[in-house]
Design a protein around this motif. Structure first.
Motif, mmCIF file in Angstrom:
data_model
loop_
_atom_site.group_PDB
_atom_site.id
_atom_site.type_symbol
_atom_site.label_atom_id
_atom_site.label_comp_id
_atom_site.label_asym_id
_atom_site.label_seq_id
_atom_site.Cartn_x
_atom_site.Cartn_y
_atom_site.Cartn_z
ATOM 1 N N GLY A 56 0.785 -1.231 0.000
ATOM 2 C CA GLY A 56 0.000 0.000 0.000
ATOM 3 C C GLY A 56 0.813 1.276 0.000
ATOM 4 N N VAL A 57 2.148 1.175 -0.122
ATOM 5 C CA VAL A 57 3.016 2.353 -0.007
ATOM 6 C C VAL A 57 3.829 2.523 -1.289
ATOM 7 C CG1 VAL A 57 4.800 3.501 1.336
ATOM 8 C CG2 VAL A 57 3.190 1.937 2.480
ATOM 9 N N PRO A 58 3.566 3.538 -2.095
ATOM 10 C CA PRO A 58 4.429 3.792 -3.262
ATOM 11 C C PRO A 58 5.767 4.354 -2.810
ATOM 12 C CG PRO A 58 2.785 5.515 -3.073
ATOM 13 C CD PRO A 58 2.461 4.504 -2.013
ATOM 14 N N ARG A 59 6.816 4.002 -3.524
ATOM 15 C CA ARG A 59 8.141 4.500 -3.147
ATOM 16 C C ARG A 59 8.329 5.952 -3.551
ATOM 17 N NH1 ARG A 59 13.082 0.499 -3.308
ATOM 18 N NH2 ARG A 59 11.853 -0.139 -1.508
ATOM 19 N N GLN A 60 7.751 6.366 -4.679
ATOM 20 C CA GLN A 60 7.866 7.756 -5.101
ATOM 21 C C GLN A 60 6.480 8.342 -5.360
ATOM 22 O OE1 GLN A 60 9.677 5.501 -7.392
ATOM 23 N NE2 GLN A 60 11.513 5.535 -6.149
ATOM 24 N N GLN A 61 6.321 9.604 -4.970
ATOM 25 C CA GLN A 61 5.127 10.385 -5.281
ATOM 26 C C GLN A 61 5.559 11.768 -5.741
ATOM 27 O OE1 GLN A 61 2.990 9.160 -1.274
ATOM 28 N NE2 GLN A 61 1.608 10.396 -2.526
ATOM 29 N N LEU A 62 4.807 12.312 -6.687
ATOM 30 C CA LEU A 62 5.112 13.643 -7.194
ATOM 31 C C LEU A 62 3.808 14.360 -7.527
ATOM 32 C CD1 LEU A 62 7.199 15.750 -8.299
ATOM 33 C CD2 LEU A 62 6.913 14.636 -10.531
ATOM 34 N N SER A 63 3.721 15.601 -7.110
ATOM 35 C CA SER A 63 2.588 16.446 -7.472
ATOM 36 C C SER A 63 3.135 17.801 -7.902
ATOM 37 C CB SER A 63 1.636 16.624 -6.276
ATOM 38 O OG SER A 63 0.634 17.582 -6.564
ATOM 39 N N ALA A 64 2.737 18.272 -9.081
ATOM 40 C CA ALA A 64 3.169 19.571 -9.589
ATOM 41 C C ALA A 64 1.944 20.322 -10.094
ATOM 42 C CB ALA A 64 4.188 19.401 -10.716
ATOM 43 N N ARG A 65 1.920 21.625 -9.818
ATOM 44 C CA ARG A 65 0.771 22.436 -10.233
ATOM 45 C C ARG A 65 1.249 23.823 -10.682
ATOM 46 N NH1 ARG A 65 -4.852 22.763 -9.531
ATOM 47 N NH2 ARG A 65 -5.663 24.885 -9.332
ATOM 48 N N TRP A 66 0.724 24.265 -11.812
ATOM 49 C CA TRP A 66 0.946 25.624 -12.302
ATOM 50 C C TRP A 66 -0.414 26.279 -12.446
ATOM 51 C CZ3 TRP A 66 -1.158 27.251 -17.020
ATOM 52 C CH2 TRP A 66 -0.818 28.560 -17.406
ATOM 53 N N GLN A 67 -0.526 27.496 -11.921
ATOM 54 C CA GLN A 67 -1.781 28.224 -12.089
ATOM 55 C C GLN A 67 -1.498 29.675 -12.469
ATOM 56 O OE1 GLN A 67 -3.749 27.469 -8.370
ATOM 57 N NE2 GLN A 67 -2.732 29.161 -7.316
ATOM 58 N N TRP A 68 -2.382 30.212 -13.282
ATOM 59 C CA TRP A 68 -2.235 31.552 -13.855
ATOM 60 C C TRP A 68 -3.590 32.227 -13.798
ATOM 61 C CZ3 TRP A 68 -2.461 32.791 -19.687
ATOM 62 C CH2 TRP A 68 -2.130 34.140 -19.896
ATOM 63 N N GLN A 69 -3.612 33.430 -13.250
ATOM 64 C CA GLN A 69 -4.873 34.144 -13.114
ATOM 65 C C GLN A 69 -4.750 35.546 -13.710
ATOM 66 O OE1 GLN A 69 -6.488 33.888 -9.218
ATOM 67 N NE2 GLN A 69 -8.377 34.935 -9.729
ATOM 68 N N PRO A 70 -4.909 35.657 -15.024
ATOM 69 C CA PRO A 70 -4.864 36.964 -15.678
ATOM 70 C C PRO A 70 -6.247 37.617 -15.669
ATOM 71 C CG PRO A 70 -4.978 35.259 -17.338
ATOM 72 C CD PRO A 70 -5.021 34.561 -16.005
ATOM 73 N N GLY A 71 -6.464 38.542 -14.784
ATOM 74 C CA GLY A 71 -7.746 39.228 -14.728
ATOM 75 C C GLY A 71 -8.874 38.323 -14.286
ATOM 76 N N THR A 72 -9.899 38.251 -15.087
ATOM 77 C CA THR A 72 -11.095 37.487 -14.716
ATOM 78 C C THR A 72 -10.985 36.009 -15.074
ATOM 79 O OG1 THR A 72 -12.123 38.062 -16.824
ATOM 80 C CG2 THR A 72 -12.577 39.511 -14.940
ATOM 81 N N TRP A 73 -9.900 35.608 -15.731
ATOM 82 C CA TRP A 73 -9.716 34.212 -16.097
ATOM 83 C C TRP A 73 -8.816 33.511 -15.080
ATOM 84 C CZ3 TRP A 73 -12.119 31.339 -19.755
ATOM 85 C CH2 TRP A 73 -12.863 32.029 -20.723
ATOM 86 N N HIS A 74 -8.967 32.190 -15.020
ATOM 87 C CA HIS A 74 -8.097 31.374 -14.178
ATOM 88 C C HIS A 74 -7.778 30.090 -14.939
ATOM 89 C CE1 HIS A 74 -7.155 28.291 -11.108
ATOM 90 N NE2 HIS A 74 -6.623 29.287 -10.439
ATOM 91 N N TRP A 75 -6.476 29.788 -15.068
ATOM 92 C CA TRP A 75 -6.026 28.588 -15.764
ATOM 93 C C TRP A 75 -5.115 27.793 -14.838
ATOM 94 C CZ3 TRP A 75 -8.319 28.235 -20.480
ATOM 95 C CH2 TRP A 75 -8.744 29.435 -21.082
ATOM 96 N N ALA A 76 -5.175 26.483 -14.933
ATOM 97 C CA ALA A 76 -4.300 25.651 -14.101
ATOM 98 C C ALA A 76 -4.053 24.319 -14.789
ATOM 99 C CB ALA A 76 -4.915 25.415 -12.720
ATOM 100 N N ALA A 77 -2.874 23.790 -14.539
ATOM 101 C CA ALA A 77 -2.521 22.443 -15.001
ATOM 102 C C ALA A 77 -1.797 21.749 -13.867
ATOM 103 C CB ALA A 77 -1.628 22.507 -16.241
ATOM 104 N N GLU A 78 -2.091 20.473 -13.663
ATOM 105 C CA GLU A 78 -1.416 19.737 -12.597
ATOM 106 C C GLU A 78 -1.050 18.336 -13.069
ATOM 107 O OE1 GLU A 78 -4.127 19.824 -9.296
ATOM 108 O OE2 GLU A 78 -5.190 18.019 -9.951
ATOM 109 N N LEU A 79 0.003 17.841 -12.466
ATOM 110 C CA LEU A 79 0.490 16.491 -12.740
ATOM 111 C C LEU A 79 0.594 15.761 -11.420
ATOM 112 C CD1 LEU A 79 3.334 15.400 -15.094
ATOM 113 C CD2 LEU A 79 3.476 14.761 -12.676
ATOM 114 N N VAL A 80 0.041 14.550 -11.366
ATOM 115 C CA VAL A 80 0.083 13.713 -10.171
ATOM 116 C C VAL A 80 0.631 12.354 -10.570
ATOM 117 C CG1 VAL A 80 -1.239 12.679 -8.296
ATOM 118 C CG2 VAL A 80 -1.907 14.920 -9.189
ATOM 119 N N ALA A 81 1.713 11.934 -9.937
ATOM 120 C CA ALA A 81 2.360 10.674 -10.306
ATOM 121 C C ALA A 81 2.707 9.882 -9.057
ATOM 122 C CB ALA A 81 3.631 10.945 -11.118
#
Length: 710
Positions: free
Chosen positions: A602-627
């Motif tokens: 039940g225990v993974p040896r490696q975990q990674l989470s990365a997230r980029w978010q951008w909020q230009p004015g009234t918009w909001h964009w995000a991308a994330e990676l979960v491994a």
């Protein structure tokens, strides 16, 4: 900030990390609210503490469904939170490998909501009533100082509701996604006279990605804070959950996953496996400050009812000792916590002391029934179990924080815990003798840590401590030799934990935290046998969990942010042992060897989470990676679930209206449509270990926050 808020926020970290006086610094610092001090003088940021702490702010502009806690926990190093695509079972949660063996509920990790325990005295906890809509933040504590929370503290997870303030908007939120998954809720938050209020109600339903996995949940969370007088406050807390007839598709074998990962096991449909839960819980926290002293009293009580239909065939239930295929639990629980805090000086340097005690009790009526009548299966039949379980604990704790020099501080603490299990058996026949019995456990768990202020931005720390974990009532329920009665020979697991770390917090909001840790456990609890629909447990000897955690957050300009959380964790058996796992039933004598060096399941040896978010004015964009890397699914390490990497995208747009902002959002999960195993059932007796995760799916929603007319 009111005295009520200061102590209420502080109390959940158990005097743990008793945020004490902060040394003078040449620059202004933004303090994390998690560490707001009980006394009114000063506060201490988490960067000053010898512990790994992550605070996840639950943004009201979150782009997910807003219904399940796992949605906001991907970026916490050392923590594994996986939805099982099966709401008949709770989120699979572990911290640094503690709790990973649990096949139901949460164990090995302490859970709290607004300072009120969501973990019972035996160490078994539930996440299902955590209401994300009313939450302000989630705090995750890892490492030695978790032991200050008592039994089964391999880590601590707390959800805190926001305290309503004047002018807070109310909001409506609704989302809809693949597989007829919908979530709708309303939050009323603000202040009326001396009362601060936060009331959040949510409805969630899904047809399920897998067959036979439809579910519905209704949840309510209420927090009312009253300013009674200068230096005095009272917080009233209430939450409720209703989750009727959640279908359970059960796990799949490796061959079934390859054939069709969306299928349910045939016996799940045959026996209509399902689970119903109803829970109501209330609590109060009274705080009084006077000079350098602060008193706090917390009390809570609750009721939880569970009915679960299992897929156990009639054959095994022919045994006179079998408890049947329907579990019916009716539990009442509650507790008290009292503590006193004092802020002063020692040798002219700031000193904080906290002394307290708490007692918790659970009274559970457990009945079991056959899941058949004649040739009809999947219904409640004859009574096969009738017992009253009692478990209670009485704990005392004390701790001190002392800044002994301009660059150095120490945090010391200890907790003494006594836990008693008692069972009264009311189902006795000539072939099923009296199973009544009791067992006591006790432990003293000291912890200590040092912090060195290397520069204005960098702190280095070291900490060490002891911990312990009793068996839960579920683990005491059956003896490994197949005999009648509780497994009263099970010992509590004892652990020794060590941690070295560094925390760098820059002026621009950038932060980098690194922790190296090790936890050595004796008398680890593991499955002895999994036969006829029931699991028995044994103490297996020594295990080790060691690794590295990295948490990095970097603003990019005024509108962008990068986040990275990485974990390398080696969790292994240090002493070989024999097990019944995988041996055809019946098995009362372990015959399969688990070699030293085998990875814990039940225990993974490696975990990674990365997230980029951008909020230009009234918009909001995000991308994330979960491994996550692959992980074992049984004690022998013979079978594994493969690793996976998932990519998710988000987009949102906000408009202004005369009464408040209107926001539309969309989230695309598993963009690359990768087949993967979402979670596993460790040591499943039928070797159906795998719970596949969903394919590409989309969620869209809308949220309106409006300001009330005055």
């Amino acid at each position: 900030m009111t005295a009520c808020k200061r102590f209420f926020l502080f109390s959940g970290l158990l005097a743990a990390l008793p945020a004490a006086a902060q040394e003078p610094a040449p620059e202004a610092q933004t303090l994390d609210r998690v560490q707001v001090q009980a006394a009114r003088v000063r506060a201490l940021a988490d960067v000053e503490l010898p512990a790994a702490i992550t605070t996840v702010n639950v943004d009201s502009d979150h782009n997910g469904r807003g219904a399940l806690l796992s949605e906001v926990l991907a970026g916490v190093p050392g923590l594994l939170a996986r939805e099982r695509q099966n709401l008949a079972q709770d989120t699979q949660l572990s911290i640094r490998g503690f709790g990973a063996r649990s096949s139901f509920g949460v164990r090995g990790v302490r859970l709290l909501v607004d300072g009120v325990p969501a973990t019972m005295p035996d160490g078994q906890g539930q996440l299902s009533h955590f209401n994300l809509l009313g939450a302000e933040r989630v705090e995750v504590l890892r490492g030695p100082f978790s032991a200050l929370y008592g039994n089964a503290s391999g880590g601590v997870l707390q959800l805190w509701s926001a305290e309503g303030q004047p002018g807070d908007p109310w909001r409506l939120r609704s989302s809809y996604g693949a597989h007829a998954t919908s979530s709708s809720g309303v939050q009323l938050k603000g202040q009326a006279a001396s009362m601060h209020y936060n009331v959040a109600a949510n409805h969630f339903s899904t047809a399920g990605w897998r067959r036979h996995s439809a579910a519905r949940r209704e949840s309510l969370n209420t927090r009312l804070d009253f300013d009674l007088a200068p230096g005095q406050c009272l917080a009233l807390l209430f939450n409720a959950l209703e989750a009727p007839h959640a279908q359970d598709p059960l796990g799949l074998s490796a061959a079934q996953v390859r054939e069709n990962p969306r299928q349910a096991t045939a016996v799940a449909r045959q026996y209509n496996t399902r689970k119903s839960v109803a829970q109501q819980q209330a609590g109060l926290v009274y705080t009084r400050e006077r000079g350098r002293q602060t008193w706090r009293l917390m009390g809570y009580a609750g009721q939880r009812a569970v009915e679960q239909f299992l897929a156990i065939p009639p054959g095994p239930q022919n045994s006179p000792l079998h408890a049947g295929g329907v579990i019916d639990l009716d539990s009442g629980y509650g507790g008290l916590d009292a503590r006193w805090a004092w802020q002063g000086t020692l040798a002219g340097q700031p000193l904080d002391l906290v002394v307290g005690a708490n007692a918790d009790r659970q009274r559970q009526h457990r009945t079991g029934y056959e899941n058949f009548v004649g040739d009809t299966v999947g219904i409640k039949g004859r009574l096969r179990r009738d017992q009253h379980d009692r478990v209670w604990n009485i704990d005392q704790f004390a701790q001190a924080w002392w800044q002994f020099s301009p660059r150095g501080s120490a945090l010391l603490g200890a907790r003494h815990s006594q836990v008693r299990f008692a069972l009264r058996d009311h189902y006795r026949t000539a072939a099923n003798p009296d199973d009544s019995g009791q067992r006591d456990y006790a432990a003293t768990t000291p912890v200590a840590g040092l912090v060195f202020r290397a520069t204005d931005a960098l702190r280095l720390y070291a900490s060490a401590g002891h911990g312990f974990e009793t068996p839960t009532f579920n683990e005491l329920g059956y003896r490994a030799d197949g005999g009648a009665g509780l497994a009263l020979d099970l010992a509590a697991a004892r652990s020794r934990s060590y941690e070295l770390g560094g925390k760098w917090h820059g002026h621009s909001g950038a932060r980098l935290e690194l922790a190296l840790f090790r936890a050595d456990t004796e008398d680890e609890l593991a499955v002895a046998a999994n036969v006829g629909g029931r699991s028995s447990y044994r103490n297996i000897g020594a295990t080790r969990r060691q690794g590295v955690e990295l948490d990095w957050r970097q603003p990019v300009g005024a509108a962008q942010e990068l986040q990275l959380a990485a974990t390398w964790l080696q969790a292994t058996v240090r002493e070989g042992y024999l097990t019944c796992t995988g041996v055809p039933a019946p098995c009362t004598t372990p015959r399969n060897r688990v070699a030293a060096g085998t990875r814990l399941p039940g225990v993974p040896r490696q975990q990674l989470s990365a997230r980029w978010q951008w909020q230009p004015g009234t918009w909001h964009w995000a991308a994330e990676l979960v491994a996550a890397s692959d992980l074992g699914v049984d004690d022998r390490g013979d079978a594994r679930a493969p690793g996976h990497t998932l990519v998710n995208l988000e987009a949102a747009r906000q408009w202004s209206t005369p009464h408040g902002p209107l926001r539309a959002f969309a989230r695309l999960d598993n963009v690359l449509d990768q087949r993967h195993i979402g979670s596993v059932i460790v040591n499943d007796g039928n070797q159906r270990y795998y719970e596949p995760g969903p394919d590409r799916s989309v969620t869209v929603g809308v949220q309106w926050q409006w300001t009330r007319q005055r």
